[in-house]
Scaffold this active site. Structure first.
Site, PDB file in Angstrom:
ATOM      1  CE  LYS A  76      -3.887   2.036   2.588  1.00  0.00           C
ATOM      2  NZ  LYS A  76      -4.831   1.833   3.725  1.00  0.00           N
ATOM      3  CB  SER A 151      -8.031   3.782   2.673  1.00  0.00           C
ATOM      4  OG  SER A 151      -7.242   3.135   3.647  1.00  0.00           O
ATOM      5  CB  SER A 175      -8.427   0.823   5.419  1.00  0.00           C
ATOM      6  OG  SER A 175      -9.130   2.028   5.311  1.00  0.00           O
TER       7      SER A 175
HETATM    8  N1  GLN Z   1     -13.208   4.405   6.160  1.00  0.00           N
HETATM    9  C1  GLN Z   1     -12.542   4.688   7.404  1.00  0.00           C
HETATM   10  C2  GLN Z   1     -12.070   6.110   7.422  1.00  0.00           C
HETATM   11  O1  GLN Z   1     -12.208   6.773   6.441  1.00  0.00           O
HETATM   12  C3  GLN Z   1     -11.414   3.739   7.634  1.00  0.00           C
HETATM   13  C4  GLN Z   1     -10.173   4.089   6.944  1.00  0.00           C
HETATM   14  C5  GLN Z   1      -9.016   3.208   7.303  1.00  0.00           C
HETATM   15  O2  GLN Z   1      -9.190   2.160   7.934  1.00  0.00           O
HETATM   16  N2  GLN Z   1      -7.821   3.659   6.957  1.00  0.00           N
HETATM   17  O3  GLN Z   1     -11.582   6.581   8.405  1.00  0.00           O
END
Ligand code: GLN
Length: 477
Positions: A76, A151, A175
């Site tokens: 990532k 994400s 994410s």
């Molecule tokens: N969708 C969640 C957020 O926007 C989780 C994101 C993540 O786990 N990095 O905070």
């Protein structure tokens, strides 16, 4: 040649001399080219990957190769890999080159994994659709009109499209698990502190964890075994000894709880609910005691998480000011305008929204009403979760309220998108491990995950049970 869906298959093929590592990497590179439309990779390290493949192939012949020899992975784009750009999908870091390796990168390479490229994500890992990236959206390989989730959407898309065998993601509020659910894969968020965060671009430091996205439990367990463990560079990494996660056995627990409120939640898709019930009944038929447990704080999860995650983000992102780090404006006239313009130009809308909200909830007049209160709610959430785990070592719940959204359909209403995280953020708030298992196929043609949570540092039981679940209930195979 492709697809290979486990390290075991790859190793077997290499042992039988039907495959060699350089040609495996070649075929992944070719497939990445063929599926360039997915935008899963932000950058491909083709030559490097081939060079490593040759070296590791020799080591395999000599019997000196590491545990991950044969594993080609995507990383990532918010994890530092020395000498490579790490952009966190943000204009502010678009040209930023890592000067050191994240601990997970050191450990992966140390065991002969091949990093084939960096995978797309939401900007600073903030989002659930992969649409906030400066590099453009990533498409879901199962339906290119849909998002892969976020994400870590590029990581999930890359694995689901067979552009690499496995990928590394980060999970602050879901994410890893939500994209795994949207793409029909296994996604594991370890216990907070199980994997070092050193070299992970921080979003919400009290939540962030790095973990794998894979096709199966064996590969997830092996990756965890390699990346987990104490680290002198991260004081929040636990000193607790790691177990041989890859040595999977039959699950020990016979009592499982499922959370009642998520199943009754009006936002939960009917077919996902039905599949949860089918699995619960199936487990009972197998001799498990599966009981409902009440988790009365379901509706507090999203507000508590977003108050705290945004507060932490606003603090973590202060360093991208055009002077310490990040994009620097061309149009500054003094110090203040360097800060203001660099940050205004460097960050996207969602990141700005979070920095502003986070700064607000931390400000003197509002701290007690928001941040302080969220901390108290977090404590209640954790205590209640621990209470359930005291009687039931495993907890079942859906991963996501529904299957992958259409591209561009979640754009205008940030709160609606935040609410989609309702089932995943529970584990982050409580600090416990959770996994999404690809155990559902919707009549709309898209997969969905079933989530299992367990107590802190109980990853062995989580993995053993997950393997059992996949064997027993796999509907996607
Ligand atoms: N969708 C969640 C957020 O926007 C989780 C994101 C993540 O786990 N990095 O905070």
């Amino acid at each position: 040649m492709l697809p290979y869906r486990s390290l075991h298959e790859i190793r077997e093929a290499i042992n039988r001399q039907e495959l060699d590592l350089p040609s495996l990497v070649e075929s992944y590179l070719q497939r990445i080219d063929e599926r360039i439309n997915l935008n899963a990779f932000v950058e491909v390290f083709g030559k490097e990957a081939l060079d490593s493949a040759r070296l590791i192939q020799d080591k395999m012949i000599n019997g000196t190769a590491g545990k991950l020899a044969g594993m080609v992975i995507g990383l990532k784009d918010n994890i530092c890999y020395k000498g490579h750009i790490v952009s966190a999908a943000s204009k502010s870091l678009q040209n930023y080159r890592s000067v050191y390796n994240a601990t997970v990168v050191d450990r992966l390479i140390g065991e002969d994994a091949i990093i084939i490229g960096r995978t797309g994500c939401d900007e600073f890992a903030m989002g659930g659709t992969n649409e906030t990236s400066v590099h453009g959206p990533v498409l879901n390989p199962l339906d290119t009109g849909k998002v892969p989730g976020g994400s870590s959407g590029g990581s999930a898309a890359a694995v689901a499209a067979d552009l690499c065998l496995a990928a590394i993601g980060s999970d602050t509020g879901g994410s890893i698990r939500q994209p795994a659910s949207f793409c029909g894969l296994v996604g594991l968020k370890p216990t907070y502190g199980r994997v070092s965060r050193y070299g992970l671009i921080a979003y919400g430091s009290s939540f962030d964890q790095i973990g794998p996205i894979t096709w199966n439990i064996e590969d997830a367990a092996l990756i965890l075994e390699v990346i987990a463990g104490p680290d002198a560079y991260d004081s929040t990494a636990s000193d607790q000894r790691i177990t041989d996660y890859s040595r999977l056995t039959a699950p020990g627990a016979k009592c499982i709880a499922y959370l009642q409120e998520p199943l009754d939640h009006p936002g939960l898709d009917g077919e996902i609910r039905e599949q949860m019930i089918t699995i619960i009944e199936g487990l009972r038929e197998e001799g498990y005691q599966v009981d409902p447990a009440s988790f009365p704080y379901l509706d507090t999860l999203v507000p508590a998480y977003y108050v705290m995650a945004m507060a932490e983000a606003s603090s973590n992102l202060a360093r991208y000011d055009g002077i310490h780090f990040g994009h620097r404006t061309d149009e500054a006239s003094d110090t203040r305008s360097i800060y203001v313009r660099s940050r205004s130009e460097g960050f996207g809308t969602e990141v700005k929204r979070r920095i502003m909200t986070g700064t607000f909830v931390l400000s003197a007049g509002y701290y007690d009403a928001y941040y302080g209160k969220a901390q108290k709610v977090r404590r209640l959430i954790r205590d209640k979760t621990m209470e359930i785990l005291a009687s039931y070592p495993l907890i079942l719940l859906p991963t996501t309220p529904r299957t992958a959204f259409g591209l561009g359909t979640m754009g205008d209403d940030p709160v609606a998108l935040y609410l989609e995280d309702i089932f995943t953020i529970h584990a982050n708030l409580a600090g416990i491990p959770a996994i999404s298992l690809p155990l559902g196929m919707h009549s709309n043609g898209m997969p969905f995950g079933v989530q299992v949570m367990t107590g802190s540092f109980e990853e062995p039981e989580l993995l053993n049970f997950s393997k059992y679940m996949l064997e027993k209930f796999n509907t996607l195979a």
